[in-house]
Scaffold this motif. Structure first.
Motif, PDB file in Angstrom:
ATOM      1  N   LEU A  70       0.865  -1.181   0.000  1.00 44.67           N
ATOM      2  CA  LEU A  70       0.000   0.000   0.000  1.00 44.67           C
ATOM      3  C   LEU A  70       0.899   1.227   0.000  1.00 44.67           C
ATOM      4  O   LEU A  70       1.964   1.230   0.631  1.00 44.67           O
ATOM      5  N   VAL A  89      -9.663  -2.844   8.670  1.00 43.27           N
ATOM      6  CA  VAL A  89      -9.435  -2.073   7.447  1.00 43.27           C
ATOM      7  C   VAL A  89     -10.640  -1.167   7.219  1.00 43.27           C
ATOM      8  O   VAL A  89     -11.780  -1.645   7.168  1.00 43.27           O
ATOM      9  N   ASN A  91     -12.159   2.264   4.940  1.00 44.87           N
ATOM     10  CA  ASN A  91     -12.038   3.300   3.918  1.00 44.87           C
ATOM     11  C   ASN A  91     -12.618   4.593   4.473  1.00 44.87           C
ATOM     12  O   ASN A  91     -13.736   4.613   4.987  1.00 44.87           O
ATOM     13  N   TRP A 119      -5.933  -0.055   9.714  1.00 41.50           N
ATOM     14  CA  TRP A 119      -5.473   0.473   8.424  1.00 41.50           C
ATOM     15  C   TRP A 119      -6.551   1.397   7.874  1.00 41.50           C
ATOM     16  O   TRP A 119      -7.619   0.938   7.439  1.00 41.50           O
ATOM     17  N   VAL A 121      -7.812   3.916   4.998  1.00 33.24           N
ATOM     18  CA  VAL A 121      -7.491   4.040   3.573  1.00 33.24           C
ATOM     19  C   VAL A 121      -8.352   5.138   2.936  1.00 33.24           C
ATOM     20  O   VAL A 121      -9.559   4.951   2.752  1.00 33.24           O
ATOM     21  N   THR A 123      -9.523   7.656  -0.284  1.00 33.15           N
ATOM     22  CA  THR A 123      -9.703   7.420  -1.716  1.00 33.15           C
ATOM     23  C   THR A 123     -10.273   8.651  -2.392  1.00 33.15           C
ATOM     24  O   THR A 123     -10.996   9.450  -1.765  1.00 33.15           O
ATOM     25  N   SER A 133      -3.119  13.233   0.339  1.00 31.80           N
ATOM     26  CA  SER A 133      -2.932  12.187   1.343  1.00 31.80           C
ATOM     27  C   SER A 133      -2.211  12.692   2.590  1.00 31.80           C
ATOM     28  O   SER A 133      -2.588  12.354   3.724  1.00 31.80           O
ATOM     29  N   PHE A 155      -2.985   5.482   5.236  1.00 32.92           N
ATOM     30  CA  PHE A 155      -2.191   5.273   4.025  1.00 32.92           C
ATOM     31  C   PHE A 155      -2.472   6.389   3.022  1.00 32.92           C
ATOM     32  O   PHE A 155      -3.303   7.276   3.266  1.00 32.92           O
ATOM     33  N   LYS A 157      -3.912   7.684  -0.728  1.00 28.02           N
ATOM     34  CA  LYS A 157      -5.146   7.365  -1.439  1.00 28.02           C
ATOM     35  C   LYS A 157      -4.952   6.218  -2.432  1.00 28.02           C
ATOM     36  O   LYS A 157      -3.921   6.136  -3.110  1.00 28.02           O
ATOM     37  N   HIS A 166      -7.623  -1.305  -5.863  1.00 32.93           N
ATOM     38  CA  HIS A 166      -6.386  -1.886  -5.349  1.00 32.93           C
ATOM     39  C   HIS A 166      -6.598  -3.367  -5.017  1.00 32.93           C
ATOM     40  O   HIS A 166      -7.708  -3.768  -4.645  1.00 32.93           O
ATOM     41  N   TYR A 169      -8.585  -4.267  -1.890  1.00 35.90           N
ATOM     42  CA  TYR A 169     -10.044  -4.166  -1.931  1.00 35.90           C
ATOM     43  C   TYR A 169     -10.673  -5.174  -2.884  1.00 35.90           C
ATOM     44  O   TYR A 169     -11.855  -5.507  -2.738  1.00 35.90           O
TER      45      TYR A 169
END
Length: 275
Positions: A70, A89, A91, A119, A121, A123, A133, A155, A157, A166, A169
């Motif tokens: 990542l 995880v 988003n 994590w 994430v 986007t 980011s 992380f 984007k 990615h 996902y």
């Protein structure tokens, strides 16, 4: 009666052998168990061992998951550097009205359960993320106290839906939500993974880590998760409606379009000739 049964079993055995490639003795034993009880098995027990059915093969762990990289601060970093006893995880979108509730719960979980790795994430896809980011990382820490490396990481984007999503996902989409939807449908969807990366459970946007703390506790201990609560089920019922018409969902031709290439984070004006 026995003679008729044996003839029937023999006929079934011949058909089984022809279709399956088994030798006649094995096919005869299999057919007896399937079609005529134990008659043929008893006849062959004296000179042949019983056939043991093959054990069920457990679902393999995603061994390559922690080799996946990542982007973090502009560099591709393998997830093995962020491996723990369990993983959450998420988003994220900084301007989503539920960002505060989710980040506070994520910060709490990372602090209270040292074996957990969170994590986060961001986007570009879906509802617009105006910040680059690095600024997303700074805001997460300044506003919500979230971002303690390596237990709670924001992380860079990435794409999370569509053909450019990615690999992380793409893997998470293999675990449909309770509404039967595999792909990501909302901001702040959360996936709880065990120490080996197996997906244990998936949670909707408005169901924060406070709401499933018991699951996190079990996952970090390597124990089976408790049964889904009524609140969990109700949250997914409401999430189905949000996914169809909500502003903070991922909806085709509304805020998500087909892409030929992955989204690219803004890297300043240098690429346009400005210095």
């Amino acid at each position: 009666m026995v003679r008729h049964t044996m003839l029937a079993v023999a006929a079934l055995a011949a058909r089984t052998a022809a279709l399956s490639g088994l030798d006649r003795r094995s096919a005869f034993r299999w057919s007896a168990g399937a079609g005529a009880g134990l008659v043929a098995e008893q006849a062959l027990a004296a000179d042949a061992p019983a056939v043991t059915p093959p054990a069920a093969t457990p679902k393999p762990a995603p061994a390559k998951l922690f080799d996946v990289t990542l982007p973090f601060k502009g560099k591709d970093v393998p997830l093995s550097k962020f491996r723990g006893d369990a993983h959450l995880v998420v988003n994220i979108k900084m301007d989503d009205p539920v960002a505060g509730a989710n980040f506070n719960a994520m910060r709490y979980a990372a602090k209270e359960y040292p074996g957990l790795r969170v994590w986060a994430v961001p986007t570009e896809q879906g509802y617009y993320e105006p910040d680059v980011s690095e600024l997303v990382r700074a805001k997460a820490y300044q506003q919500f106290g979230f971002g303690t490396y390596p237990t709670a990481v924001v992380f860079d984007k990435i794409d999370v839906v569509g053909s450019t999503r990615h690999p992380l996902y793409a893997y998470l989409a293999s675990f449909p939500d309770p509404n039967g939807v595999g792909r990501l449908s909302l901001n702040f969807e959360k996936f709880l993974l065990d120490r080996d990366g197996r997906i244990l459970r998936r949670y909707p946007r408005k169901f924060t880590a406070f709401d499933f703390e018991a699951d996190i506790d079990a996952a970090t201990r390597g124990e089976q998760l408790p049964a889904p609560s009524a609140a969990f089920k109700d949250a997914w019922v409401k999430a189905a409606s949000d996914a169809k018409k909500g502003e903070y969902s991922f909806r085709g031709n509304y805020n998500v379009w087909d892409q030929d290439e992955p989204s690219k984070d803004w890297d300043g004006l240098a690429g346009l000739g400005f210095t």
